[in-house]
Design a protein around this motif. Structure first.
Motif, PDB file in Angstrom:
ATOM      1  N   VAL A   5       0.812  -1.168   0.125  1.00 44.74           N
ATOM      2  CA  VAL A   5       0.005  -0.159   0.054  1.00 44.74           C
ATOM      3  C   VAL A   5       0.945   1.075   0.078  1.00 44.74           C
ATOM      4  CG1 VAL A   5      -1.897   1.439   1.265  1.00 44.74           C
ATOM      5  CG2 VAL A   5      -1.972  -1.373   1.107  1.00 44.74           C
ATOM      6  N   GLU A   6       1.965   1.321   0.829  1.00 42.06           N
ATOM      7  CA  GLU A   6       2.749   2.427   0.746  1.00 42.06           C
ATOM      8  C   GLU A   6       3.643   2.691  -0.403  1.00 42.06           C
ATOM      9  OE1 GLU A   6       3.173   4.435   3.407  1.00 42.06           O
ATOM     10  OE2 GLU A   6       1.481   3.146   4.244  1.00 42.06           O
ATOM     11  N   LYS A   7       3.935   1.624  -0.967  1.00 43.69           N
ATOM     12  CA  LYS A   7       4.487   1.737  -2.467  1.00 43.69           C
ATOM     13  C   LYS A   7       3.482   2.370  -3.628  1.00 43.69           C
ATOM     14  CE  LYS A   7       7.859   1.456  -5.384  1.00 43.69           C
ATOM     15  NZ  LYS A   7       8.945   2.482  -5.650  1.00 43.69           N
ATOM     16  N   LEU A   8       2.226   1.781  -3.380  1.00 43.99           N
ATOM     17  CA  LEU A   8       1.188   2.127  -4.145  1.00 43.99           C
ATOM     18  C   LEU A   8       1.044   3.692  -4.037  1.00 43.99           C
ATOM     19  CD1 LEU A   8      -1.100   1.564  -6.317  1.00 43.99           C
ATOM     20  CD2 LEU A   8      -2.628   1.247  -4.213  1.00 43.99           C
ATOM     21  N   LYS A   9       0.803   4.329  -2.964  1.00 43.19           N
ATOM     22  CA  LYS A   9       0.615   5.601  -2.463  1.00 43.19           C
ATOM     23  C   LYS A   9       1.757   6.353  -3.189  1.00 43.19           C
ATOM     24  CE  LYS A   9      -2.389   4.832   1.539  1.00 43.19           C
ATOM     25  NZ  LYS A   9      -2.253   5.116   2.900  1.00 43.19           N
ATOM     26  N   PHE A  12       1.347   6.660  -6.938  1.00 41.00           N
ATOM     27  CA  PHE A  12       0.555   7.931  -7.051  1.00 41.00           C
ATOM     28  C   PHE A  12       0.728   9.533  -7.007  1.00 41.00           C
ATOM     29  CE2 PHE A  12      -2.733   4.575  -7.395  1.00 41.00           C
ATOM     30  CZ  PHE A  12      -3.666   4.829  -8.340  1.00 41.00           C
ATOM     31  N   ALA A  13       1.618   9.516  -5.986  1.00 38.71           N
ATOM     32  CA  ALA A  13       2.262  10.721  -5.592  1.00 38.71           C
ATOM     33  C   ALA A  13       3.067  11.197  -6.635  1.00 38.71           C
ATOM     34  CB  ALA A  13       2.755  10.894  -4.260  1.00 38.71           C
ATOM     35  N   LYS A  14       4.127  10.359  -7.015  1.00 31.95           N
ATOM     36  CA  LYS A  14       5.129  10.522  -8.017  1.00 31.95           C
ATOM     37  C   LYS A  14       4.173  11.017  -9.456  1.00 31.95           C
ATOM     38  CE  LYS A  14       8.543   7.481  -7.271  1.00 31.95           C
ATOM     39  NZ  LYS A  14       9.228   6.142  -7.300  1.00 31.95           N
ATOM     40  N   ASN A  15       3.220  10.358  -9.869  1.00 31.23           N
ATOM     41  CA  ASN A  15       2.478  10.798 -11.111  1.00 31.23           C
ATOM     42  C   ASN A  15       1.634  11.777 -10.965  1.00 31.23           C
ATOM     43  OD1 ASN A  15       3.858   8.617 -12.572  1.00 31.23           O
ATOM     44  ND2 ASN A  15       2.284   6.986 -11.650  1.00 31.23           N
ATOM     45  N   GLY A  16       1.413  12.421  -9.669  1.00 31.90           N
ATOM     46  CA  GLY A  16       0.493  13.603  -9.577  1.00 31.90           C
ATOM     47  C   GLY A  16      -1.001  13.074  -9.692  1.00 31.90           C
ATOM     48  N   LYS A  17      -1.260  11.960  -9.352  1.00 36.42           N
ATOM     49  CA  LYS A  17      -2.789  11.517  -9.435  1.00 36.42           C
ATOM     50  C   LYS A  17      -3.265  11.297  -8.117  1.00 36.42           C
ATOM     51  CE  LYS A  17      -4.501   9.390 -13.291  1.00 36.42           C
ATOM     52  NZ  LYS A  17      -4.653   8.331 -14.054  1.00 36.42           N
ATOM     53  N   THR A  18      -4.487  11.412  -7.671  1.00 46.68           N
ATOM     54  CA  THR A  18      -5.088  10.995  -6.220  1.00 46.68           C
ATOM     55  C   THR A  18      -5.750   9.612  -6.717  1.00 46.68           C
ATOM     56  OG1 THR A  18      -7.152  11.970  -6.973  1.00 46.68           O
ATOM     57  CG2 THR A  18      -5.476  13.361  -5.883  1.00 46.68           C
TER      58      THR A  18
END
Length: 58
Positions: A5-9, A12-18
């Motif tokens: 879950v941490e890697k997934l979040k 998402f943060a790297k790609n600027g998507k929520t």
């Protein structure tokens, strides 16, 4: 290999998507996605499982 879950979040943060944006783009309610991410939905079958698979958690 399934993502944590941490890697997934982090991704998402790297790609600027929520997660909410991802949910809407994939036809899910944001709440459904947050329940899977937070562990309240164990994602063993049904929509929860489908969401977890698409996110790479399973």
């Amino acid at each position: 290999m399934a993502l944590s879950v941490e890697k997934l979040k982090e991704n998402f943060a790297k790609n600027g998507k929520t997660l909410a944006q991802w949910a809407r783009e994939n036809g899910y309610q944001p709440r459904e996605v947050y329940l899977v991410i937070g562990g309240q939905n164990k994602a063993k079958y049904g929509r929860g499982f489908e969401i977890a698979r698409k996110l790479g958690l399973k």
